[in-house]
Design a protein around this motif. Sequence first.
Motif, PDB file in Angstrom:
ATOM      1  N   SER A   1       0.832  -1.208   0.000  1.00  0.00           N
ATOM      2  CA  SER A   1       0.000   0.000   0.000  1.00  0.00           C
ATOM      3  C   SER A   1       0.867   1.259   0.000  1.00  0.00           C
TER       4      SER A   1
ATOM      5  N   GLU B   1      -5.991   4.186   1.064  1.00  0.00           N
ATOM      6  CA  GLU B   1      -5.745   2.759   1.283  1.00  0.00           C
ATOM      7  C   GLU B   1      -4.512   2.551   2.169  1.00  0.00           C
ATOM      8  N   TYR B   2      -3.485   3.342   1.914  1.00  0.00           N
ATOM      9  CA  TYR B   2      -2.262   3.255   2.720  1.00  0.00           C
ATOM     10  C   TYR B   2      -2.546   3.669   4.162  1.00  0.00           C
TER      11      TYR B   2
END
Length: 370
Positions: free
Chosen positions: A238, A254-255
């Motif tokens: 990610s 997302e990270y």
Amino acid sequence: MPESNVFTVLKSFSENEIKSFRKFLNSPYFLKSNKQLRLFEILHRAGEQELGPEFRYKIFRKIYPGKIYKDSTIRNLISDLNRQLNEFMMLENFRNSGLDKQRYLNVERLKKDLPAFSINEGSYPIIDTGTDYKYFLNKHFLESYNFNFSITGRKVTKVKNIETELVYLEDSLKFLHLFYISQISQFYTTVRILQNTYDIQKIPDVILKMFKVLDPGSIKQVLADDDEYYFVVELYESMVNMYRNMEDTKYYYEYKECFYKYAFRVSADECSMHIVNLISYSTGKVSSGIEEFNNELFELIELTVKNKYYQNSNTEHLPHEYFRNYLLHGVRLKNFEWVNDFIHENYMKVHPADRENMKQLGFAYLNFNT
């Protein structure tokens, strides 16, 4: 010069470190001469005083009463104390190095044809500081030591024994893979940052070839989905995806979600690295005028301070650059009540050498903007 370095080092020590160094010097194993301990006490009490000729003469008279003054004698004593300071800092680092200690212990045990020692089997406390590249590298070495000792120690005589011992080798290679992925991923993000900052057009071929291992299929091919360390490849994947797709904020979110999910499983160094990545990305978006990231950055700042993500193996203090940047973002958002609370609650977390300056700077910004 050793003279100036001694003062610099002593000034950087906390009160607890001063106490520990005093015990270190008092130890018969390390103490070369009582004169070193006396010199330390004199210098510690001297504070900011410089080690000029006059002060060196005063020190000499206190340590060598009745002796004829020799400047070389006191300089040599200062140099010896400087070496002791470096030895102390090295041992303090090693004492808190977790699996590093076990690795070096096993090197010595194997030299003496003794089996590898596991912290879990002995009287050492189990220190779980979370995963990072050092953790994986040390685990790789420890598992390989176990395997090598079994093979060279002729413990393996049957097929079943061989199959059992190969598990050590399997784990060793798995941890080596995780170490490799963690390092390549971090190098990749560094190169991407340099590219964006300095508009670098050409990257050396070897670096580009090495980065090919970061293909998602390559990252995940070694670990099974149910492996206890699978979260590591998720987290690094990610991170890499965010830097590969800087314009698409989907990968940032997302990270961030992945980091929030696994932060409790990684080391302080890893937490510090990941939060810096997220803050840097958000800061860039704020600078580009993307409004939603004002609140994103504010959220990350509050999280960093609350969870002490600024702490790592290099510092326990809130870096003054962080203090200033967090302060400025609060002012930018006109959240002056928060700024006031932030100054009062956090200026003492800054290194003592910068603490008062940051406090005054904070109130100057606050007063100027209100």
